[in-house]
Design a protein around this motif. Structure first.
Motif, PDB file in Angstrom:
ATOM      1  N   ALA A   1       0.831  -1.203   0.000  1.00 11.59           N
ATOM      2  CA  ALA A   1       0.000   0.000   0.000  1.00 11.59           C
ATOM      3  C   ALA A   1       0.864   1.250   0.000  1.00 11.59           C
ATOM      4  O   ALA A   1       0.551   2.239  -0.687  1.00 11.59           O
ATOM      5  N   GLU A   2       1.949   1.244   0.768  1.00 11.38           N
ATOM      6  CA  GLU A   2       2.857   2.393   0.802  1.00 11.38           C
ATOM      7  C   GLU A   2       3.509   2.623  -0.556  1.00 11.38           C
ATOM      8  O   GLU A   2       3.642   3.754  -1.020  1.00 11.38           O
ATOM      9  N   LEU A   3       3.917   1.534  -1.208  1.00 12.23           N
ATOM     10  CA  LEU A   3       4.532   1.634  -2.530  1.00 12.23           C
ATOM     11  C   LEU A   3       3.530   2.172  -3.545  1.00 12.23           C
ATOM     12  O   LEU A   3       3.859   3.042  -4.358  1.00 12.23           O
ATOM     13  N   LYS A   4       2.305   1.692  -3.494  1.00 14.23           N
ATOM     14  CA  LYS A   4       1.268   2.177  -4.418  1.00 14.23           C
ATOM     15  C   LYS A   4       1.022   3.666  -4.184  1.00 14.23           C
ATOM     16  O   LYS A   4       0.891   4.432  -5.146  1.00 14.23           O
ATOM     17  N   SER A   5       0.997   4.086  -2.943  1.00 13.78           N
ATOM     18  CA  SER A   5       0.785   5.488  -2.626  1.00 13.78           C
ATOM     19  C   SER A   5       1.922   6.348  -3.186  1.00 13.78           C
ATOM     20  O   SER A   5       1.679   7.426  -3.749  1.00 13.78           O
ATOM     21  N   LEU A   6       3.149   5.884  -3.043  1.00  8.83           N
ATOM     22  CA  LEU A   6       4.296   6.616  -3.589  1.00  8.83           C
ATOM     23  C   LEU A   6       4.251   6.684  -5.108  1.00  8.83           C
ATOM     24  O   LEU A   6       4.574   7.717  -5.709  1.00  8.83           O
TER      25      LEU A   6
END
Length: 108
Positions: free
Chosen positions: A9-14
Motif C-alpha cells: 500500500a505504501e509503494l502504491k501510494s508513492l
C-alpha cells in the motif's frame, strides 16, 4: 505486538504521488510555453532553442538568462514580442558584447 506495515500500500501510494507530480510538471511546462509566447514557435524551433540552452556552458549567458527569467516571473517583462524580435538563444546581448543578435547555435 505491533501491526505490520503494508509495504504494498505504501509503494502504491508513492507511485500515485510520483505520477501526480509528473503530470503537474508537464502541465506547468505547457503553461510556461504558452505564457512566454513560445507556443508560436514550431516544435523544431522550440526543441532546437532548448537544446542550445541545455548545451550552453557559458556561465555569463546562463546567469543573464536566469535574471531575465526571474524578471519574467516577477511580472516586469511580461510582454509578447513579435516573432522577429524574439531572441531564441536567450537573453538580450549585453551592451559592449560581441554576441550576434541572431541567437543561432553558431553564435556560441
Amino acid at each position: 505486538m505491533r501491526k505490520p506495515r503494508d509495504f504494498d500500500a505504501e509503494l502504491k501510494s508513492l507511485e500515485d504521488r510520483a505520477r501526480d507530480l509528473k503530470a503537474r510538471k508537464m502541465q506547468q511546462l505547457g503553461e510556461l510555453v504558452i505564457s512566454t509566447g513560445a507556443d508560436a514557435l514550431t516544435t523544431d524551433e522550440l526543441a532546437g532553442a532548448l537544446i542550445v540552452l541545455a548545451e550552453t556552458k557559458d556561465a555569463g549567458k546562463r546567469e543573464a538568462w536566469a535574471k531575465r527569467g526571474a524578471a519574467f516571473f516577477q511580472g516586469r517583462t511580461r510582454r509578447t514580442a513579435p516573432a522577429s524580435d524574439r531572441d531564441v538563444g536567450g537573453a538580450q546581448p549585453q551592451p559592449g558584447s560581441a554576441q550576434p543578435a541572431s541567437g543561432s547555435a553558431g553564435a556560441e
